[in-house]
Motif scaffolding. Sequence first.
Motif, PDB file in Angstrom:
ATOM      1  N   ALA A 146      37.373  10.004  43.125  1.00 31.37           N
ATOM      2  CA  ALA A 146      38.422  11.018  43.185  1.00 31.37           C
ATOM      3  C   ALA A 146      39.295  10.999  41.937  1.00 31.37           C
ATOM      4  CB  ALA A 146      39.278  10.818  44.428  1.00 31.37           C
ATOM      5  N   MET A 147      39.253   9.915  41.167  1.00 34.42           N
ATOM      6  CA  MET A 147      40.091   9.805  39.974  1.00 34.42           C
ATOM      7  C   MET A 147      39.577  10.660  38.814  1.00 34.42           C
ATOM      8  SD  MET A 147      41.064   5.775  39.988  1.00 34.42           S
ATOM      9  CE  MET A 147      41.968   5.818  38.460  1.00 34.42           C
ATOM     10  N   VAL A 148      38.364  11.162  38.908  1.00 37.78           N
ATOM     11  CA  VAL A 148      37.803  11.980  37.837  1.00 37.78           C
ATOM     12  C   VAL A 148      38.450  13.365  37.887  1.00 37.78           C
ATOM     13  CG1 VAL A 148      35.700  13.034  36.938  1.00 37.78           C
ATOM     14  CG2 VAL A 148      35.641  10.734  37.905  1.00 37.78           C
ATOM     15  N   ASN A 149      38.993  13.777  36.748  1.00 39.54           N
ATOM     16  CA  ASN A 149      39.603  15.104  36.653  1.00 39.54           C
ATOM     17  C   ASN A 149      38.503  16.155  36.818  1.00 39.54           C
ATOM     18  OD1 ASN A 149      40.852  17.504  35.856  1.00 39.54           O
ATOM     19  ND2 ASN A 149      42.173  16.422  34.429  1.00 39.54           N
ATOM     20  N   PRO A 150      38.697  17.151  37.698  1.00 38.75           N
ATOM     21  CA  PRO A 150      37.657  18.150  37.941  1.00 38.75           C
ATOM     22  C   PRO A 150      37.262  18.923  36.683  1.00 38.75           C
ATOM     23  CG  PRO A 150      39.549  18.519  39.381  1.00 38.75           C
ATOM     24  CD  PRO A 150      39.852  17.333  38.553  1.00 38.75           C
ATOM     25  N   ALA A 151      38.180  19.096  35.752  1.00 34.81           N
ATOM     26  CA  ALA A 151      37.858  19.823  34.519  1.00 34.81           C
ATOM     27  C   ALA A 151      36.921  19.016  33.624  1.00 34.81           C
ATOM     28  CB  ALA A 151      39.136  20.162  33.772  1.00 34.81           C
ATOM     29  N   ASP A 152      36.879  17.695  33.810  1.00 40.47           N
ATOM     30  CA  ASP A 152      36.050  16.837  32.956  1.00 40.47           C
ATOM     31  C   ASP A 152      34.775  16.352  33.628  1.00 40.47           C
ATOM     32  OD1 ASP A 152      38.049  17.026  31.066  1.00 40.47           O
ATOM     33  OD2 ASP A 152      39.056  15.198  31.745  1.00 40.47           O
ATOM     34  N   MET A 153      34.568  16.675  34.880  1.00 38.36           N
ATOM     35  CA  MET A 153      33.460  16.059  35.607  1.00 38.36           C
ATOM     36  C   MET A 153      32.081  16.472  35.116  1.00 38.36           C
ATOM     37  SD  MET A 153      33.727  17.910  39.345  1.00 38.36           S
ATOM     38  CE  MET A 153      32.312  17.117  40.053  1.00 38.36           C
ATOM     39  N   PHE A 154      31.943  17.629  34.466  1.00 40.47           N
ATOM     40  CA  PHE A 154      30.635  18.062  33.975  1.00 40.47           C
ATOM     41  C   PHE A 154      30.523  17.933  32.461  1.00 40.47           C
ATOM     42  CE2 PHE A 154      31.010  20.545  37.968  1.00 40.47           C
ATOM     43  CZ  PHE A 154      29.983  19.924  38.632  1.00 40.47           C
ATOM     44  N   LYS A 155      31.482  17.312  31.831  1.00 37.45           N
ATOM     45  CA  LYS A 155      31.430  17.137  30.374  1.00 37.45           C
ATOM     46  C   LYS A 155      30.595  15.902  30.062  1.00 37.45           C
ATOM     47  CE  LYS A 155      35.231  19.970  29.424  1.00 37.45           C
ATOM     48  NZ  LYS A 155      36.392  20.291  28.685  1.00 37.45           N
ATOM     49  N   THR A 156      29.288  16.114  30.145  1.00 37.47           N
ATOM     50  CA  THR A 156      28.320  15.042  29.908  1.00 37.47           C
ATOM     51  C   THR A 156      27.355  15.483  28.814  1.00 37.47           C
ATOM     52  OG1 THR A 156      26.781  15.903  31.550  1.00 37.47           O
ATOM     53  CG2 THR A 156      28.433  14.346  32.332  1.00 37.47           C
ATOM     54  N   ASP A 157      26.442  14.603  28.451  1.00 36.64           N
ATOM     55  CA  ASP A 157      25.445  14.909  27.430  1.00 36.64           C
ATOM     56  C   ASP A 157      24.412  15.920  27.904  1.00 36.64           C
ATOM     57  OD1 ASP A 157      26.678  13.118  25.755  1.00 36.64           O
ATOM     58  OD2 ASP A 157      25.339  11.459  26.260  1.00 36.64           O
ATOM     59  N   GLU A 158      24.404  16.208  29.190  1.00 41.62           N
ATOM     60  CA  GLU A 158      23.436  17.144  29.755  1.00 41.62           C
ATOM     61  C   GLU A 158      23.728  18.587  29.333  1.00 41.62           C
ATOM     62  OE1 GLU A 158      21.839  18.475  34.197  1.00 41.62           O
ATOM     63  OE2 GLU A 158      23.343  16.912  34.015  1.00 41.62           O
ATOM     64  N   PHE A 159      24.994  18.877  29.016  1.00 40.38           N
ATOM     65  CA  PHE A 159      25.411  20.248  28.715  1.00 40.38           C
ATOM     66  C   PHE A 159      25.970  20.337  27.296  1.00 40.38           C
ATOM     67  CE2 PHE A 159      26.110  19.420  33.247  1.00 40.38           C
ATOM     68  CZ  PHE A 159      25.170  20.284  33.774  1.00 40.38           C
ATOM     69  N   ALA A 160      25.860  21.546  26.713  1.00 41.39           N
ATOM     70  CA  ALA A 160      26.340  21.761  25.352  1.00 41.39           C
ATOM     71  C   ALA A 160      27.657  22.536  25.320  1.00 41.39           C
ATOM     72  CB  ALA A 160      25.290  22.503  24.541  1.00 41.39           C
ATOM     73  N   GLU A 161      27.844  23.485  26.238  1.00 41.56           N
ATOM     74  CA  GLU A 161      29.054  24.306  26.242  1.00 41.56           C
ATOM     75  C   GLU A 161      29.607  24.426  27.660  1.00 41.56           C
ATOM     76  OE1 GLU A 161      28.307  28.112  24.488  1.00 41.56           O
ATOM     77  OE2 GLU A 161      27.370  27.234  22.705  1.00 41.56           O
ATOM     78  N   TRP A 162      30.935  24.594  27.735  1.00 42.38           N
ATOM     79  CA  TRP A 162      31.628  24.717  29.012  1.00 42.38           C
ATOM     80  C   TRP A 162      32.615  25.875  28.933  1.00 42.38           C
ATOM     81  CZ3 TRP A 162      30.805  20.412  26.144  1.00 42.38           C
ATOM     82  CH2 TRP A 162      29.993  19.416  26.690  1.00 42.38           C
ATOM     83  N   ASP A 206      36.409  27.664  30.325  1.00 45.22           N
ATOM     84  CA  ASP A 206      37.786  27.156  30.341  1.00 45.22           C
ATOM     85  C   ASP A 206      38.056  26.240  31.535  1.00 45.22           C
ATOM     86  OD1 ASP A 206      38.311  28.558  28.044  1.00 45.22           O
ATOM     87  OD2 ASP A 206      39.103  30.318  29.104  1.00 45.22           O
ATOM     88  N   ALA A 207      37.367  26.468  32.640  1.00 42.05           N
ATOM     89  CA  ALA A 207      37.582  25.656  33.839  1.00 42.05           C
ATOM     90  C   ALA A 207      36.805  24.344  33.794  1.00 42.05           C
ATOM     91  CB  ALA A 207      37.175  26.447  35.077  1.00 42.05           C
ATOM     92  N   GLY A 208      35.949  24.175  32.777  1.00 44.70           N
ATOM     93  CA  GLY A 208      35.168  22.950  32.667  1.00 44.70           C
ATOM     94  C   GLY A 208      33.780  23.068  33.265  1.00 44.70           C
ATOM     95  N   LEU A 209      33.393  24.265  33.677  1.00 40.71           N
ATOM     96  CA  LEU A 209      32.049  24.465  34.218  1.00 40.71           C
ATOM     97  C   LEU A 209      31.062  24.661  33.070  1.00 40.71           C
ATOM     98  CD1 LEU A 209      32.734  26.858  37.215  1.00 40.71           C
ATOM     99  CD2 LEU A 209      31.995  24.497  37.320  1.00 40.71           C
ATOM    100  N   PRO A 210      29.893  24.070  33.160  1.00 46.63           N
ATOM    101  CA  PRO A 210      28.918  24.203  32.073  1.00 46.63           C
ATOM    102  C   PRO A 210      28.347  25.616  32.007  1.00 46.63           C
ATOM    103  CG  PRO A 210      27.967  22.980  33.898  1.00 46.63           C
ATOM    104  CD  PRO A 210      29.406  23.195  34.236  1.00 46.63           C
ATOM    105  N   THR A 211      28.176  26.094  30.762  1.00 48.04           N
ATOM    106  CA  THR A 211      27.586  27.420  30.564  1.00 48.04           C
ATOM    107  C   THR A 211      26.232  27.324  29.888  1.00 48.04           C
ATOM    108  OG1 THR A 211      28.771  27.653  28.471  1.00 48.04           O
ATOM    109  CG2 THR A 211      29.823  28.583  30.443  1.00 48.04           C
ATOM    110  N   THR A 212      26.037  26.253  29.104  1.00 46.91           N
ATOM    111  CA  THR A 212      24.797  26.105  28.356  1.00 46.91           C
ATOM    112  C   THR A 212      24.301  24.670  28.468  1.00 46.91           C
ATOM    113  OG1 THR A 212      25.667  27.689  26.757  1.00 46.91           O
ATOM    114  CG2 THR A 212      23.709  26.485  26.112  1.00 46.91           C
ATOM    115  N   LEU A 213      22.993  24.524  28.679  1.00 45.12           N
ATOM    116  CA  LEU A 213      22.384  23.204  28.701  1.00 45.12           C
ATOM    117  C   LEU A 213      22.268  22.654  27.287  1.00 45.12           C
ATOM    118  CD1 LEU A 213      19.503  23.810  31.286  1.00 45.12           C
ATOM    119  CD2 LEU A 213      21.643  22.582  31.660  1.00 45.12           C
ATOM    120  N   LYS A 214      21.962  21.400  27.181  1.00 47.07           N
ATOM    121  CA  LYS A 214      21.847  20.718  25.895  1.00 47.07           C
ATOM    122  C   LYS A 214      20.786  21.373  25.007  1.00 47.07           C
ATOM    123  CE  LYS A 214      21.064  16.071  24.080  1.00 47.07           C
ATOM    124  NZ  LYS A 214      20.773  14.698  24.464  1.00 47.07           N
TER     125      LYS A 214
END
Length: 114
Positions: A51-67, A69-77
């Motif tokens: 629960a400590m993970v900020n929802p805006a940062d939860m998908f900011k991983t190496d799997e995705f290239a672009e996000w 404004d809400a932090g949702l991924p728009t483009t894969l790596k």
Amino acid sequence: RPEGSSWKLVNVDELLRDRELKREREEEARKAKAERKAQAKKSEIEKCKQAMVNPADMFKTDEFAEWDDAGLPTTLKDGTPVSDGQRKKKKKLQDKQAKAFADLQSKSGGDLDG
């Protein structure tokens, strides 16, 4: 009783064995209860860590290239856009995480660094 008291004659060894078996069962029950409590605490700690993970940062991983404004991924790596179905699933996960994050923040008095 009209006949008076009756005594059951039992071997002393049998009584001692029964008493020892009862102690062993009680000790096993105590250990099992302690294990359940410890497991519940571990799962609560794990839940808080997640629960400590900020929802805006939860998908900011190496799997995705672009996000967005809400932090949702728009483009894969690899450059392909994330499908609408996957975006919808990720939005649902993010909303659930936002609720858990807000609950944890309210419990901690807003003391989380998100």
